[in-house]
Design a protein around this motif. Structure first.
Motif, mmCIF file in Angstrom:
data_model
loop_
_atom_site.group_PDB
_atom_site.id
_atom_site.type_symbol
_atom_site.label_atom_id
_atom_site.label_comp_id
_atom_site.label_asym_id
_atom_site.label_seq_id
_atom_site.Cartn_x
_atom_site.Cartn_y
_atom_site.Cartn_z
ATOM 1 N N GLY A 139 0.817 -1.211 0.004
ATOM 2 C CA GLY A 139 0.065 -0.049 0.055
ATOM 3 C C GLY A 139 0.926 1.120 -0.009
ATOM 4 O O GLY A 139 0.318 2.232 -0.055
ATOM 5 N N LYS A 140 2.200 1.077 -0.074
ATOM 6 C CA LYS A 140 2.854 2.414 0.148
ATOM 7 C C LYS A 140 3.257 2.984 -1.415
ATOM 8 O O LYS A 140 3.499 2.180 -2.202
ATOM 9 C CB LYS A 140 4.288 1.888 0.537
ATOM 10 C CG LYS A 140 4.447 1.476 2.025
ATOM 11 C CD LYS A 140 3.610 2.467 3.012
ATOM 12 C CE LYS A 140 3.505 1.896 4.337
ATOM 13 N NZ LYS A 140 2.715 2.676 5.387
ATOM 14 N N PRO A 141 3.212 3.983 -1.342
ATOM 15 C CA PRO A 141 3.339 4.967 -2.584
ATOM 16 C C PRO A 141 4.749 4.665 -3.359
ATOM 17 O O PRO A 141 5.742 4.786 -2.567
ATOM 18 C CB PRO A 141 2.813 6.350 -2.536
ATOM 19 C CG PRO A 141 3.415 6.456 -1.183
ATOM 20 C CD PRO A 141 2.894 5.264 -0.484
ATOM 21 N N ILE A 142 4.652 4.713 -4.826
ATOM 22 C CA ILE A 142 6.171 5.040 -5.175
ATOM 23 C C ILE A 142 6.333 6.369 -5.349
ATOM 24 O O ILE A 142 5.518 7.196 -6.074
ATOM 25 C CB ILE A 142 6.085 4.393 -6.678
ATOM 26 C CG1 ILE A 142 5.273 2.967 -6.629
ATOM 27 C CG2 ILE A 142 7.595 4.228 -7.325
ATOM 28 C CD1 ILE A 142 6.311 1.719 -6.822
ATOM 29 N N LEU A 143 7.336 6.899 -4.773
ATOM 30 C CA LEU A 143 7.581 8.575 -4.929
ATOM 31 C C LEU A 143 8.518 8.965 -6.012
ATOM 32 O O LEU A 143 8.228 9.988 -6.547
ATOM 33 C CB LEU A 143 8.414 8.885 -3.462
ATOM 34 C CG LEU A 143 7.195 8.382 -2.168
ATOM 35 C CD1 LEU A 143 7.974 8.853 -0.980
ATOM 36 C CD2 LEU A 143 5.860 9.035 -2.426
ATOM 37 N N PHE A 144 9.682 8.249 -6.306
ATOM 38 C CA PHE A 144 10.513 8.928 -7.238
ATOM 39 C C PHE A 144 10.978 7.706 -8.154
ATOM 40 O O PHE A 144 10.869 6.569 -7.868
ATOM 41 C CB PHE A 144 11.768 9.184 -6.589
ATOM 42 C CG PHE A 144 11.421 10.300 -5.569
ATOM 43 C CD1 PHE A 144 11.098 11.582 -6.210
ATOM 44 C CD2 PHE A 144 11.401 10.096 -4.122
ATOM 45 C CE1 PHE A 144 10.946 12.659 -5.050
ATOM 46 C CE2 PHE A 144 11.335 11.306 -3.345
ATOM 47 C CZ PHE A 144 10.983 12.532 -3.812
ATOM 48 N N ALA A 145 11.335 8.197 -9.402
ATOM 49 C CA ALA A 145 11.810 7.266 -10.423
ATOM 50 C C ALA A 145 13.092 7.576 -10.563
ATOM 51 O O ALA A 145 13.331 8.897 -11.062
ATOM 52 C CB ALA A 145 11.015 7.310 -11.844
ATOM 53 N N SER A 146 14.089 6.665 -10.656
ATOM 54 C CA SER A 146 15.340 6.801 -11.043
ATOM 55 C C SER A 146 15.643 6.327 -12.357
ATOM 56 O O SER A 146 15.506 5.293 -12.697
ATOM 57 C CB SER A 146 16.210 6.096 -9.773
ATOM 58 O OG SER A 146 17.594 6.641 -9.705
#
Ligand SMILES: Nc1nc2c(ncn2[C@@H]2O[C@H](COP(=O)(O)OP(=O)(O)OP(=O)(O)O)[C@@H](O)[C@H]2O)c(=O)[nH]1
Ligand SMILES: Nc1nc2c(ncn2[C@@H]2O[C@H](COP(=O)(O)OP(=O)(O)OP(=O)(O)O)[C@@H](O)[C@H]2O)c(=O)[nH]1
Ligand SMILES: [Mg+2]
Ligand SMILES: [Mg+2]
Lengths: 307, 292
Positions: free
Chosen positions: A267-274
């Motif tokens: 349920g945790k969001p993906i915050l950043f894309a590397s």
């Protein structure tokens, strides 16, 4: 193979238009194609199961419209459900009212933590004008400290390091004291890579967390990860209760279904894309784009949006 | 470490209990998908086993699980899975995507060659790109007790490879191993750079590199096949090193790579210490793929 999902669905459902509605049999056939596409995109098979049954339920109720053919209509539902599951709106890091804001990085070996530590430092420095420090708590991997010293300096962050003889928990605590003393806005704690089943190192991570009381714990996940992503996310979730995910190495051609698996089980969001090896290759994560990437059909969707 | 018998029993208990029906084959399919074997190879294996079962040759859970393990091992056993150390010196080029374990594996391999086989090893630090990659390899060189040849920071990887081979030959090394920077198979310019490193090596020693090994992280999903295909096209990969098998990932993508591209796994990595490298055993691998 993926690019043809929409074609396949349109083929599977080509006889439907004349009859005017989707039968259970039509939908089952469509679900088989969707299932295969998601598995090929590395979405965990249990997540695929839950997902396709949710989509099936919705698809059963739809009426065939003039604007979209049945295949497109099913894809529209799939895309909507996938985007919703991926996290709706994208979020960011929350700052503590009392600096320094502490961010703890965690993840498997080689997932991209040290690189992401420097990238995040650079981003926060440039976008929020924060003064940022990073802490070198990987005393195991050869030259991990040297690596952070280099990339930290490139990012314009202060690097707190005490070589490799000190204990990582102590280094973290000491770095926090330094950050307070130096009036830093942000402290990012880099940790060594560890397997989610390595009890000793997972305990160490829990202890680092206890010591520095981070405001945000970020799990770095390689976009190329396969089915095992759910185990990793569950275990790290249990031990370190991470708040969000950084998805790394998205500059390749992996579909990145692991993103969906991790989101679905924690349920945790993906915050950043590397998205590369350079420190500027770092951006906010876009759930809608990721949904389309997993399905491998950006073009089809823009067509559907217009309809 | 579990014994083979114990593993076989676990496989049997979970997969083939009860009647052979649709559900059995679905369960098997799920087990293989779960191990990252991929849809195509999975379908192939399940169909074949189902066919043999229908023909009546396989009766009972034990026969089925044994045959299944045999089939998987057969698929994994492709090409030549040995590393031939007869050429003097033997030149090994190590390639792969970022963070998969190239540098660490080179440390372990050097140590093994030196300590177990008593060979002289020279390592070339041709990752001139990643921050502290050279220092990392130097530490491994110290641990393993082998020489590391490096160039100035940011120098051309081809020239470091050239230098490493020249110095290795001067010193009468038995094996020369070249580390390279991690790169994604989709980065055409970097793949071209890698091909150039290979050409530099071949120019210097016509039959080298004798092995081009690609590291694949056991957690890798279906993208692994693309990786092996494009690295194979760029530098003619002769074998896979399947790393990080000490986690819970099964590394089934190596089976898909063997099946679709005929590239064998030659070594496996099972940890971060010097001694954590093993030869690949298709039978063990096959059984481990299926255990919960
Ligand atoms: N192409 C690409 N490479 C990346 C990305 N992020 C990291 N890398 C590369 O991946 C490799 C591993 O990155 P690191 O930052 O060292 O990973 P880590 O998680 O700190 O590794 P350990 O500390 O050993 O566990 C390096 O070669 C990085 O340059 C990315 O987004 N894209
Ligand atoms: N658990 C485990 N970790 C491993 C294994 N092999 C490598 N690692 C770890 O994986 C991380 C990356 O390993 P490296 O050897 O730096 O990988 P690389 O391919 O050289 O990385 P780049 O040069 O950045 O592309 C390090 O933290 C290693 O300690 C293994 O078999 N098991
Ligand atoms: Mg690191
Ligand atoms: Mg390396």
């Amino acid at each position: 193979m993926f690019d043809s999902l929409s074609e396949k669905l349109q083929g599977t459902l080509s006889g439907v238009r004349q009859r005017g509605s989707l039968t259970e049999d039509d939908i089952n056939k469509a679900m088989r194609e969707i299932r295969l596409a998601l598995l090929e995109a590395d979405v965990n098979f249990k997540v695929v199961k839950q997902f396709t049954s949710a989509v099936k339920e919705r698809a059963l109720g739809i009426e065939i419209t003039k604007q979209l053919n049945p295949g497109q209509q099913v894809i529209k539902i799939v895309n909507e459900e996938l985007t919703a599951l991926m996290g709706g709106q994208s979020a960011g890091v929350t700052f503590s009212p009392r600096p320094p804001t502490v961010i703890l990085m965690a993840g498997l070996q080689g997932s991209g933590k040290t690189t992401a530590t420097a990238k995040l430092a650079k981003m926060l420095k440039e976008q929020n004008n924060s003064s940022v420090a990073v802490a070198a708590c990987d005393v195991y991997r050869p030259a991990a400290v040297d690596q952070l010293i280099k990339v930290g300096a490139q990012a314009g962050a202060t690097v707190y390091e005490r070589g490799t003889d000190a204990d990582p928990v102590d280094i973290a605590g000491w770095a926090l004291d330094q950050a307070k003393r130096d009036g830093k806005d942000v402290l990012i704690v880099d940790t060594s890579g560890r397997l989610h089943v390595d009890q000793a190192l997972m305990e160490e991570l829990a202890n680092i967390k206890k010591r520095v009381k981070p405001h945000t714990v970020l799990l770095v996940v390689d976009a190329m990860t396969g089915q095992d992503a759910v185990n990793v996310a569950e275990q790290f979730g249990e031990v370190a209760a991470f708040d969000g995910v950084i998805l790394s190495k998205l500059d390749g051609d992996a579909r990145g279904g692991a993103a969906l698996s991790v989101k679905a089980v924690t349920g945790k969001p993906i915050l950043f894309a590397s998205t590369g090896e350079k420190l500027g290759d770092f951006e906010k994560f876009h759930p809608d784009r990721m949904a389309q990437r997993i399905l491998g059909m950006g073009d089809v969707l823009s067509f559907i949006e217009r309809a | 470490r579990k014994t083979r018998e114990a593993l076989a029993a676990e496989v049997q208990a979970t997969l083939f209990e009860g009647d052979l029906d649709e559900e059995t084959w679905e369960r098997l399919e799920e087990a293989l998908i779960y191990a990252d074997v991929g849809a195509r190879t999975t379908a192939q294996v399940v169909e074949e086993l189902e066919r043999e079962a229908e023909e009546g040759n396989l009766v009972g859970g034990e026969a089925l699980s044994n045959r299944l393990a045999e089939m998987l091992a057969q698929l994994a056993r492709t090409g030549d899975d040995k590393i031939d150390l007869r050429p003097s010196p033997t030149v090994i080029l190590v390639v792969g995507v970022n963070g998969t374990g190239k540098t660490t594996t080179i440390g372990k391999l050097s140590w093994h060659l030196k300590n177990t086989l008593g060979l002289t090893v020279v390592v070339g630090a041709a990752d001139t790109f990643r921050a502290a990659a050279v220092e990392q390899l130097e530490r491994w060189g110290e641990r393993a007790g082998v020489d590391v040849v490096k160039g100035p920071e940011g120098s051309d990887p081809g020239s470091v490879a050239f230098e490493a081979i020249a110095r290795g030959r001067e010193r009468g090394a038995d094996v020369i191993i070249i580390d390279t920077a991690g790169r994604l198979h989709t980065q055409t310019n970097l793949m071209e750079e890698l091909a150039k490193v290979r050409r530099v090596i071949t120019k210097q020693m016509p039959d080298a590199p004798h092995e081009t090994l690609m590291t694949v992280d056991a957690t890798t999903g279906q993208n692994g096949v693309r990786q092996a295909k494009l690295f194979g096209e760029a530098v003619d990969v002769t074998g896979i090193i399947l790393t990080k098998l000490d986690g819970t990932a099964k590394g089934g993508i190596a089976l898909a790579i063997a099946n679709e591209l005929n590239i064998p796994v030659k070594l496996i990595g099972i940890g971060e210490q010097l001694e954590d490298l093993r030869p690949f055993d298709p039978d063990d691998f096959a059984r481990a793929l299926l255990t919960a």
